[in-house]
Design a protein around this motif. Structure first.
Motif, mmCIF file in Angstrom:
data_model
loop_
_atom_site.group_PDB
_atom_site.id
_atom_site.type_symbol
_atom_site.label_atom_id
_atom_site.label_comp_id
_atom_site.label_asym_id
_atom_site.label_seq_id
_atom_site.Cartn_x
_atom_site.Cartn_y
_atom_site.Cartn_z
ATOM 1 N N PRO A 144 4.075 0.348 4.652
ATOM 2 C CA PRO A 144 2.848 1.139 4.798
ATOM 3 C C PRO A 144 2.843 1.920 6.110
ATOM 4 O O PRO A 144 3.437 1.497 7.107
ATOM 5 C CB PRO A 144 1.746 0.064 4.792
ATOM 6 N N GLY A 146 -2.565 -3.920 0.975
ATOM 7 C CA GLY A 146 -1.285 -4.145 0.337
ATOM 8 C C GLY A 146 -1.485 -4.486 -1.124
ATOM 9 O O GLY A 146 -2.591 -4.371 -1.657
ATOM 10 N N THR A 147 -0.416 -4.930 -1.751
ATOM 11 C CA THR A 147 -0.471 -5.271 -3.173
ATOM 12 C C THR A 147 -0.280 -6.772 -3.332
ATOM 13 O O THR A 147 0.676 -7.350 -2.794
ATOM 14 C CB THR A 147 0.623 -4.531 -3.956
#
Length: 678
Positions: free
Chosen positions: A3, A36-37
């Motif tokens: 990121p 985030g994921t």
């Protein structure tokens, strides 16, 4: 894909960590929050990326970040059991990790996660700590910063400190950061750029206040007679004292030393307030964890006779150990870890400089760098007010913190030659190069000594930074050059423990063709050279009181009478008998003396490449390129001897398993029956 928030965080961290006045090596931490994921659901999750435990901002990479779920981390506030049990919260961080979690979370993780700001910096700038350690630091903070920076009283790093800072952020929305009493600063921002800008604003404002409003001579006047010695005299004195001080600092466990005579240090050591301020010790936890609670200060002027300085250092060291034990006993509880050692990590010698110590050269150097930061902090605090570090009891709580003990327990086991300082002559090529590589790989600090300055520098660079190896240029036939090389070892690493007499050359001629010059050259380099190096090194080893190893790279030719080899063989026989003579003489000092007798080492050998190979090939009637194979065929094992085989023998002799062996010659010749020792 990384990121953008993480890329910005790493760039910001590296910039801040590049300046030692902004934050110290491995000190402070930075963070960023973002999305985030979730690896299970595939949905978005709010995350915290924060520098992990033990990392360094200046060299931080993504692998050095701990990654935690923000919702879980903040939920810990609801189950926080209070300051008496807050150490338990560090283990709870593991249950907040995202995915594999990255690096281990540090004690400061709560500070970053609980503060309501996307980006947070916690730093240890000299100017900021100066205000944090001033007697009236709270009033100074208000006076210097107004409402942009808020004072937070001293609290040991942990979950409660994170709650305290989060409360300031919530109550004072105009504030960009805090001064942490006795500790450092924390700043925040909506973006990475704003956070860094706020950190730098706090530091610059503190620096400006010290510069414009501070006293002109915060350490008092220069004490007459305590001015720095002239450069060459200062270096000579440091080289003479370094082994003595290292031996004292290694009473509990062997240490590597580092010496610095920077202007900052020499000025502090010359001033009237030196002893009073040094006795107060450092304040920032990162400082005293590496420098110990206080330094040892030699209370004699630089011009005092050397023998008086040595005697006084021994007295002061004994008193230091008693004081440290008393400090431990004043504050230890039944649950405290055992005392780790009572020797100083910092020794201050007016007019000469600072000697710092650690388990390896980097640790020793960094300890010195931290004390320079501490000097800067004391100067700033004294300029604005009065230096008032945190109480001794608080220092003990951190020095003997269970979490600090756990961190120490996680450190890898030391290598066999850790904290040993090796000097290898002829280290620029061939056997010497292989020995230098092996000793460094096994944990030793290595001084690569060679007549060829470029070759020595090349090998030292191969081994790593100056914390691993340094080059010295030396002609071993010159007593002054040899003394300078040993002094260089003392100044670089504190002394010398392990010497390999490897420098050599060879001339292969029949008796009637051997000139006086041939004979003198062979004996000057190998017989006399080994004697000079051993004599200079033994002086240092005896001064250290730590024992030591002298290893002679002799030759099977010291035993085996080969043809056309009178000068070389006789010089090697001289070296071989030096091993026996010095083993008998130096044993009472714990110094072991052993030798290695290789057969001809052709591949990688500077001697053979320099003409010896062609001469020996002519003697035996073989092509020069076949000489290694020829030597191998005549051995019992039918194997060629290589430089690394000799290096292996040196390692075996010095790594500790043969602690009761001295006066021995180890054949490394693949089995030459005519050279059997008898």
């Amino acid at each position: 894909m990384t990121p953008q928030a993480v890329r910005d965080l790493i760039a910001r961290s590296n910039r801040l960590g590049a300046d030692p006045t902004t934050t110290n090596y491995a000190g402070g931490n930075t963070s960023a929050k973002g999305t985030g994921t979730d690896p299970v659901t595939g949905g978005p999750v709010d995350l915290l990326w924060v520098k992990g435990s033990g990392g360094d901002l200046g060299t931080l990479t993504e692998t050095g970040l701990a990654v935690l779920r923000l919702d879980r981390l903040r939920a810990l506030a609801d189950v926080y059991p209070g300051v008496e049990r807050e150490d338990e919260m560090v283990a709870a961080f593991d249950y907040c990790l995202h995915g594999r979690g990255g690096a281990a979370p540090s004690i400061d993780t709560a500070m970053h996660g609980l503060v309501e700001a996307p980006h947070v910096d916690h730093l240890h700038p000299d100017a900021g700590i100066a205000i944090a350690c001033a007697a009236d630091g709270e009033a100074l903070t208000k006076e210097i910063f107004g409402d942009r920076v808020v004072w937070v009283p001293w609290r040991r790093p942990g979950f409660q400190l994170g709650l305290d800072i989060a409360a300031v952020r919530a109550a004072d929305p105009q504030a960009v950061g805090v001064i942490l009493g006795g500790h450092g600063i924390t700043a925040w921002g909506a973006t990475s750029e704003e956070c860094e800008r706020n950190s730098r604003e706090i530091i610059a404002t503190a620096q400006a206040a010290i510069g414009s409003r501070g006293a002109a001579e915060p350490f008092g006047p220069v004490r007459p007679g305590f001015e720095p010695l002239p450069g060459a005299e200062r270096r000579s004195r440091a080289a003479a004292l370094a082994p003595v001080i290292r031996g004292l600092a290694s009473t509990d466990r062997r240490q590597v030393g580092h010496w610095t005579d920077s202007d900052v240090v020499l000025d502090f050591l010359s001033r009237d307030k030196l002893e009073a301020l040094a006795a107060l010790g450092t304040s920032c936890p990162d400082h005293f964890l590496r420098t110990k609670v206080r330094p040892l200060v030699l209370d004699l002027p630089p011009a005092a006779p050397l023998e008086d300085a040595v005697a006084r250092l021994r007295e002061l060291h004994a008193a230091y150990r008693e004081d440290y034990r008393a400090y431990y006993e004043r504050h230890a509880t039944p649950d405290s870890p055992a005392m780790r050692g009572a020797d100083p990590a910092i020794v201050l010698v007016p007019g000469v400089g600072m000697f710092s110590f650690g388990a390896n050269a980097q640790t020793a150097r960094v300890a010195g760098e931290f004390y320079v930061n501490a000097i800067n902090v004391m100067r700033g605090a004294e300029a604005l007010s009065t230096y008032a570090p945190i109480p001794e009891s608080e220092k003990f709580r951190i020095e003997y913190w269970a979490l600090e003990e756990a961190k120490l327990a996680r450190m890898p086991k030391p290598k066999p030659l850790a904290a040993r300082i090796a000097l290898v002559t002829g280290g620029g090529s061939g056997i010497g190069r292989a020995i230098a590589h092996r000793l460094a790989a096994e944990g030793a600090c290595v001084v690569v000594a060679d007549r060829d300055a470029g070759a020595a520098a090349t090998v030292a660079a191969e081994l790593g930074s100056a914390d691993v190896a340094v080059p010295v240029t030396v002609d071993v036939t010159d007593p002054g050059a040899v003394a300078a090389a040993v002094d260089a070892a003392a100044l670089a690493f504190g002394g010398v423990d392990l010497v390999v007499n490897n420098a050599g050359l060879s001339v292969s001629k029949p008796l009637l063709e051997t000139t006086d010059a041939d004979w003198d050259l062979q004996h000057d380099v190998m017989a006399k050279g080994s004697f000079l190096v051993s004599r200079a090194a033994a002086r240092v080893m005896i001064a250290q009181g730590l024992g030591g190893d002298l290893v002679y790279i002799a030759s099977k030719n010291g035993v085996f009478a080969g043809p056309n080899n009178v000068a070389y063989g006789a010089a090697k026989a001289d070296q071989a008998h030096q091993v026996r003579l010095l083993a008998a003489e130096l044993g009472e000092h714990g110094i072991r003396v052993n030798g290695v007798n290789p057969d001809g080492v052709v591949r990688g050998s500077g001697i053979f490449a320099g003409g010896w190979g062609a001469q020996r090939a002519a003697v035996y009637g073989v092509a020069e390129e076949d000489l290694g194979a020829f030597y191998a065929r005549r051995t019992l094992l039918k194997r060629e001897v290589l430089p690394e085989h000799v290096a292996a023998a040196v390692f075996v002799l010095t790594a500790g398993e043969l602690s009761h062996t001295t006066g021995l010659h180890v054949p490394v010749d693949a089995g030459v029956a005519a050279a059997f020792l008898r």
